[in-house]
Scaffold this active site. Structure first.
Site, PDB file in Angstrom:
ATOM      1  N   HIS A   1      -4.235  -0.226  10.852  1.00 52.37           N
ATOM      2  CA  HIS A   1      -3.420   0.815  10.798  1.00 52.37           C
ATOM      3  C   HIS A   1      -3.968   1.834   9.521  1.00 52.37           C
ATOM      4  CE1 HIS A   1       0.883   1.992   9.132  1.00 52.37           C
ATOM      5  NE2 HIS A   1       0.357   2.685   8.782  1.00 52.37           N
TER       6      HIS A   1
ATOM      7  N   HIS B   1      -4.890   6.298   7.948  1.00 47.44           N
ATOM      8  CA  HIS B   1      -4.059   7.720   7.961  1.00 47.44           C
ATOM      9  C   HIS B   1      -5.445   8.196   7.769  1.00 47.44           C
ATOM     10  CE1 HIS B   1      -0.332   6.901   8.043  1.00 47.44           C
ATOM     11  NE2 HIS B   1      -0.038   5.958   7.945  1.00 47.44           N
TER      12      HIS B   1
ATOM     13  N   ARG C   1      -6.249  11.328   8.155  1.00 48.36           N
ATOM     14  CA  ARG C   1      -5.712  13.569   7.336  1.00 48.36           C
ATOM     15  C   ARG C   1      -6.602  14.058   8.712  1.00 48.36           C
ATOM     16  NH1 ARG C   1      -1.417  10.724   6.254  1.00 48.36           N
ATOM     17  NH2 ARG C   1      -1.592   9.992   3.983  1.00 48.36           N
TER      18      ARG C   1
ATOM     19  N   ASN D   1       0.271  10.969  12.375  1.00 48.74           N
ATOM     20  CA  ASN D   1       1.363  11.822  11.872  1.00 48.74           C
ATOM     21  C   ASN D   1       0.652  12.762  11.222  1.00 48.74           C
ATOM     22  OD1 ASN D   1       0.332   9.513   9.683  1.00 48.74           O
ATOM     23  ND2 ASN D   1       1.352  10.251   8.492  1.00 48.74           N
TER      24      ASN D   1
ATOM     25  N   LYS E   1       3.647   5.235  18.635  1.00 47.51           N
ATOM     26  CA  LYS E   1       4.484   4.760  16.838  1.00 47.51           C
ATOM     27  C   LYS E   1       5.620   5.166  16.496  1.00 47.51           C
ATOM     28  CE  LYS E   1       3.651   5.072  11.977  1.00 47.51           C
ATOM     29  NZ  LYS E   1       2.899   3.508  11.516  1.00 47.51           N
TER      30      LYS E   1
ATOM     31  N   HIS F   1       7.422   1.913  11.999  1.00 46.37           N
ATOM     32  CA  HIS F   1       7.595   2.207  10.903  1.00 46.37           C
ATOM     33  C   HIS F   1       9.700   1.162  10.935  1.00 46.37           C
ATOM     34  CE1 HIS F   1       6.895   4.365   6.248  1.00 46.37           C
ATOM     35  NE2 HIS F   1       7.792   3.565   6.500  1.00 46.37           N
TER      36      HIS F   1
ATOM     37  N   HIS G   1       2.428  -3.058   8.233  1.00 46.20           N
ATOM     38  CA  HIS G   1       2.771  -3.075   6.895  1.00 46.20           C
ATOM     39  C   HIS G   1       4.024  -3.699   6.439  1.00 46.20           C
ATOM     40  CE1 HIS G   1       5.180   0.570   7.791  1.00 46.20           C
ATOM     41  NE2 HIS G   1       4.026   1.641   7.716  1.00 46.20           N
TER      42      HIS G   1
ATOM     43  N   LEU H   1       4.853   3.657   0.568  1.00 42.90           N
ATOM     44  CA  LEU H   1       6.402   3.515   1.466  1.00 42.90           C
ATOM     45  C   LEU H   1       6.311   2.730   3.146  1.00 42.90           C
ATOM     46  CD1 LEU H   1       8.214   6.392   2.038  1.00 42.90           C
ATOM     47  CD2 LEU H   1       8.790   4.750   0.690  1.00 42.90           C
TER      48      LEU H   1
ATOM     49  N   ASP I   1      -2.887   0.535   6.155  1.00 43.42           N
ATOM     50  CA  ASP I   1      -1.929   1.793   6.182  1.00 43.42           C
ATOM     51  C   ASP I   1      -2.643   2.270   4.398  1.00 43.42           C
ATOM     52  OD1 ASP I   1      -0.042   3.305   6.024  1.00 43.42           O
ATOM     53  OD2 ASP I   1       1.318   2.301   4.526  1.00 43.42           O
TER      54      ASP I   1
ATOM     55  N   HIS J   1      -4.107  10.945  -0.260  1.00 43.78           N
ATOM     56  CA  HIS J   1      -2.998  12.308  -0.961  1.00 43.78           C
ATOM     57  C   HIS J   1      -4.209  12.350  -1.221  1.00 43.78           C
ATOM     58  CE1 HIS J   1       0.191  11.651   1.891  1.00 43.78           C
ATOM     59  NE2 HIS J   1       0.179  10.779   1.182  1.00 43.78           N
TER      60      HIS J   1
ATOM     61  N   ALA K   1       4.290   9.727  -0.548  1.00 48.62           N
ATOM     62  CA  ALA K   1       3.372   7.863  -0.676  1.00 48.62           C
ATOM     63  C   ALA K   1       2.246   7.899  -0.206  1.00 48.62           C
ATOM     64  CB  ALA K   1       5.243   7.483  -0.047  1.00 48.62           C
TER      65      ALA K   1
HETATM   66  C1  NCD Z   1       1.808   7.269   5.039  1.00 51.56           C
HETATM   67  C2  NCD Z   1       1.048   8.580   5.234  1.00 51.56           C
HETATM   68  O1  NCD Z   1       1.057   8.839   3.787  1.00 51.56           O
HETATM   69  O2  NCD Z   1       0.773   9.342   5.651  1.00 51.56           O
HETATM   70  N1  NCD Z   1       2.293   6.777   3.773  1.00 51.56           N
HETATM   71  C3  NCD Z   1       2.155   5.670   2.796  1.00 51.56           C
HETATM   72  O3  NCD Z   1       3.314   5.763   1.710  1.00 51.56           O
HETATM   73  N2  NCD Z   1       2.080   4.643   3.500  1.00 51.56           N
HETATM   74  C4  NCD Z   1       2.906   6.632   5.856  1.00 51.56           C
HETATM   75  C5  NCD Z   1       3.486   5.804   5.995  1.00 51.56           C
HETATM   76  O4  NCD Z   1       2.245   5.202   7.135  1.00 51.56           O
HETATM   77  O5  NCD Z   1       4.568   5.326   5.374  1.00 51.56           O
HETATM   78 ZN    ZN Z   2       1.292   4.578   7.632  1.00 51.63          ZN
END
Ligand code: NCD
Ligand code: ZN
Length: 352
Positions: free
Chosen positions: A18, A20, A22, A46, A104, A141, A179, A224, A252, A256, A268
């Site tokens: 898992h 991200h 970007r 996402n 997903k 999720h 998660h 989250l 996860d 950011h 989040a």
């Molecule tokens: C994730 C994100 O920033 O894309 N944020 C998070 O708090 N984990 C999205 C997600 O997996 O919920």
């Molecule tokens: Zn995530």
């Protein structure tokens, strides 16, 4: 506590189920940290706009491959972002062409960039039936989305009201509850194995909801699903380190920019990629379960998804190490979870 802690631990190369990444400058900045630790990662779709079809997933995979450091053999495993208009044929085509490994499910509005997510999960039946038929896993999720629902109850309400009926409707569908943050969700996984599995993050093993308010508001610990009570953290540590094959590694890691976290309405997500293995292995040591680490990190995930485990190895050293407090992205930076701290474990040699 285990009596003798080894000076090092060598395991088969792990996968992160898992992440991200970007896109653009952020992708270039964060990807090397995951590629340094993991042979493969399941990439969340996402983006803005989300990755909802085969051609978008293929193009995103190419951008990830192009962002790899020189000499890296890191392999991204893609996912398809389900929406109200996803077509079963598209899902099957991407799976058959090995563009994506799974799909997903974001309930609409559940988290960052989830506003294109699914509003009526029951209406997704044709897609889920197709996935069931072709053996493609659904990553979920699992949080209720009514803004009036208490944020600490959103996971448990989703499981009771949405997940359990879904598992009943689709008895052969492979599902990953991502998660996991509560003891009750762990038990749901156990009760529905082996076709249901769960991933556990480094941060949910190491912080609880009080940590987010320790000495003041700590936006860099907000993600989250939000961290829950201490009893849940302890249950997660027991599950991850238990040797149960239905649980595996998924960080996860969710970068950011600093300004988007340290804000009146902060995003989040925790950027855990650079310290992920160091945190996990520390937890396994603390729980006296280093002998179960390879299963959690490197075997259970591929076995669940039906792909081969990695060939090479990675060495983890019981030697203090430190990762940077933040990683630069354009004119700002992303704060690293446990960055700048002395960690008892560090990353050693990777053998392909
Ligand atoms: C994730 C994100 O920033 O894309 N944020 C998070 O708090 N984990 C999205 C997600 O997996 O919920
Ligand atoms: Zn995530």
């Amino acid at each position: 506590m285990s009596a003798a802690v080894p000076a090092s631990l060598t395991i088969r190369r792990p996968d992160d189920w898992h992440v991200h990444f970007r896109d653009g400058a952020m992708l270039a900045a964060v990807l090397p940290h995951t590629a340094a630790q993991f042979a493969r990662a399941l990439v969340m779709p996402n983006l803005v706009p989300p990755v909802t079809d085969v051609s978008a997933a293929r193009a995103y995979r190419e951008r990830i491959l192009a962002a790899r450091p020189e000499g890296s053999d890191f392999k991204p495993l893609m996912t398809c972002y389900l929406t109200d208009t996803t077509r079963p044929d598209e899902i099957e085509a991407g799976f058959a062409e090995q563009v994506w490994l799974g799909a997903k499910l974001y309930p609409a509005g559940a988290t960052t960039n989830a506003h294109h997510g699914v509003t009526d999960i029951a209406a997704l039946a044709p897609v889920l039936e197709r996935m069931e038929r072709i053996g493609m896993a659904l990553s979920i999720h699992g949080e209720a989305t009514d803004p009036a629902t208490d944020i600490f109850d959103r996971e448990s309400i989703f499981m009771e009201e949405t997940l359990l009926p879904l598992l009943k409707r689709h008895q052969g569908l492979k599902v990953v509850l991502e998660h996991i943050t509560t003891a009750e969700t762990l038990d749901i996984v156990r009760a529905h194995g082996p076709r249901v599995a769960g991933t556990i993050t480094p941060h949910h093993l190491t912080i609880n909801r009080t940590s987010i308010f320790q000495g003041g508001l700590r936006p860099h610990l907000y993600c989250l699903p939000v961290a829950k009570r201490e009893r849940h953290r302890l249950a997660l540590r027991k599950a991850a380190t238990s040797g149960e094959t239905c649980f595996f590694l998924g960080t996860d890691t969710a970068p950011h920019r600093r300004g988007d976290k340290e804000a009146a309405c902060g995003c989040a997500g925790l950027f855990v990629g650079p310290t992920a293995l160091q945190t996990y292995v520390q937890v396994f040591e603390e729980e006296g379960a280093l002998h179960h680490f390879e299963g959690f990190a490197s075997l259970n995930g591929p076995n669940f998804h039906g792909i081969p485990v990695n060939a090479g190895t990675i060495e983890l050293l019981r030697r203090p190490g430190r990762m940077p407090a933040a990683v630069a992205v354009e004119d700002t930076e992303v704060v690293v979870y446990r960055g700048g701290e002395d960690l008892p474990w560090s990353i050693g040699r990777v053998a392909a």
